[in-house]
Enzyme design. Structure first.
Site, PDB file in Angstrom:
ATOM      1  N   ASP A   1      22.494  17.860  31.386  1.00  0.00           N
ATOM      2  CA  ASP A   1      22.194  18.755  30.269  1.00  0.00           C
ATOM      3  C   ASP A   1      22.881  20.103  30.468  1.00  0.00           C
ATOM      4  O   ASP A   1      22.905  20.653  31.583  1.00  0.00           O
ATOM      5  CB  ASP A   1      20.686  18.965  30.133  1.00  0.00           C
ATOM      6  CG  ASP A   1      19.979  17.736  29.569  1.00  0.00           C
ATOM      7  OD1 ASP A   1      20.677  16.815  29.116  1.00  0.00           O
ATOM      8  OD2 ASP A   1      18.740  17.710  29.601  1.00  0.00           O
TER       9      ASP A   1
ATOM     10  N   HIS B   1      23.160  17.183  25.681  1.00  0.00           N
ATOM     11  CA  HIS B   1      22.967  16.095  26.634  1.00  0.00           C
ATOM     12  C   HIS B   1      24.296  15.353  26.724  1.00  0.00           C
ATOM     13  O   HIS B   1      24.814  14.840  25.732  1.00  0.00           O
ATOM     14  CB  HIS B   1      21.863  15.144  26.145  1.00  0.00           C
ATOM     15  CG  HIS B   1      21.718  13.922  26.999  1.00  0.00           C
ATOM     16  ND1 HIS B   1      20.903  13.878  28.110  1.00  0.00           N
ATOM     17  CD2 HIS B   1      22.299  12.685  26.903  1.00  0.00           C
ATOM     18  CE1 HIS B   1      20.975  12.674  28.653  1.00  0.00           C
ATOM     19  NE2 HIS B   1      21.825  11.935  27.942  1.00  0.00           N
TER      20      HIS B   1
ATOM     21  N   HIS C   1      20.197  22.277  23.582  1.00  0.00           N
ATOM     22  CA  HIS C   1      21.085  21.976  24.705  1.00  0.00           C
ATOM     23  C   HIS C   1      21.986  20.804  24.328  1.00  0.00           C
ATOM     24  O   HIS C   1      21.764  20.121  23.324  1.00  0.00           O
ATOM     25  CB  HIS C   1      20.295  21.623  25.980  1.00  0.00           C
ATOM     26  CG  HIS C   1      19.584  20.309  25.921  1.00  0.00           C
ATOM     27  ND1 HIS C   1      18.403  20.116  25.227  1.00  0.00           N
ATOM     28  CD2 HIS C   1      19.895  19.102  26.459  1.00  0.00           C
ATOM     29  CE1 HIS C   1      18.006  18.855  25.358  1.00  0.00           C
ATOM     30  NE2 HIS C   1      18.895  18.217  26.099  1.00  0.00           N
TER      31      HIS C   1
ATOM     32  N   HIS D   1      16.872  10.410  34.385  1.00  0.00           N
ATOM     33  CA  HIS D   1      17.686  11.063  33.360  1.00  0.00           C
ATOM     34  C   HIS D   1      19.100  10.496  33.389  1.00  0.00           C
ATOM     35  O   HIS D   1      19.738  10.428  34.449  1.00  0.00           O
ATOM     36  CB  HIS D   1      17.694  12.573  33.618  1.00  0.00           C
ATOM     37  CG  HIS D   1      18.323  13.370  32.537  1.00  0.00           C
ATOM     38  ND1 HIS D   1      19.217  14.398  32.787  1.00  0.00           N
ATOM     39  CD2 HIS D   1      18.195  13.315  31.189  1.00  0.00           C
ATOM     40  CE1 HIS D   1      19.597  14.935  31.648  1.00  0.00           C
ATOM     41  NE2 HIS D   1      18.982  14.295  30.660  1.00  0.00           N
TER      42      HIS D   1
END
Length: 241
Positions: free
Chosen positions: A133, A215, A213, A129
């Site tokens: 987040d 990012h 959300h 990732h």
């Protein structure tokens, strides 16, 4: 040769002038704090008895004392002015340091939960990732973490690909870039100057997202693939997440 009457008049004038000078000396020395006020006493009877020449020399001596006292006073005033200037400079430096300390902020200040972190692995990411987040409801204000210039803004990840949905990238003077993705709304355009804490968009669920959300990434270039741990970066700037 002066007559007795003329001589008396001259001595009277000299006494008056000397008394005025001496009084001024005493006052100046008292203000300057030199501790030599005793040197500025009124002439004794012996000085008057010695004649006009002695009185004239006494006046010159007292004037020198007064001049030195004035110099001391001027020096003290200059030192006080310098100290005040240094104190002001120190206060300004402290204020600038405090401003710098709070010049980085969290991209979301309303209630949020930190969800997927930098480097997480899983089916959703081909590699680790690339950001942090912030789980928040759609429409939550998203803020620029630092002052800078918008270099990317819009759909298709602002050029980084459809997985990011609507996105923004801001270039900062520190040579870093911040990215904000999955937005429901973009409030800025390329070339726009933004300030730390300024709302630049609204959180959403666009692109490759499993729920609303934000990012958030910190990058070393404006493009995908240059991300560093954004949570650690912000904490290093004094931001509490």
């Amino acid at each position: 040769m002066l007559s007795r009457t003329a001589r008396t008049a001259v001595l009277s004038r000299v006494r008056t002038r000397t008394g005025v000078v001496a009084a001024g000396v005493v006052a100046s020395l008292a203000i300057a704090g030199t501790g030599v006020a005793a040197a500025a006493e009124t002439p004794s009877a012996d000085v008057f008895a010695a004649g006009p020449g002695a009185l004239a020399q006494y006046t010159v001596n007292q004037a020198e004392v007064q001049t030195k006292a004035a110099e001391v006073e001027a020096k003290q005033a200059a030192e006080a002015k310098q100290a005040a200037a240094e104190a002001k400079q120190a206060a300004e430096a402290k204020k600038a340091a405090e401003a710098q300390a709070v010049s980085w902020v969290s991209p979301v200040t309303d209630g949020y939960t930190l969800s997927a972190t930098f480097g997480n692995s899983g089916d959703r990411w081909a590699a680790g990732h690339s950001g942090q987040d912030f789980a928040v409801p759609t429409g939550t204000p998203v803020k620029s973490v630092h002052g800078g210039t918008v270099v990317k803004a819009g759909g298709n990840g602002a050029g980084d690909g459809p997985a990011y949905g609507n996105a923004i990238v801001v270039k900062h003077s520190s040579g870093t870039y911040s990215q904000y993705a999955h937005l429901s709304s973009v409030k800025v355009s390329v070339g726009q100057q933004v300030k730390a804490g300024e709302t630049i968009g609204l959180s959403g669920n666009t692109g490759n997202s499993t729920g609303p959300h934000l990012h958030f990434e910190i990058r070393t270039t404006p493009d995908y693939g240059s991300a560093v741990d954004p949570a650690k970066f912000l904490r290093d700037q004094g931001v509490k997440l």
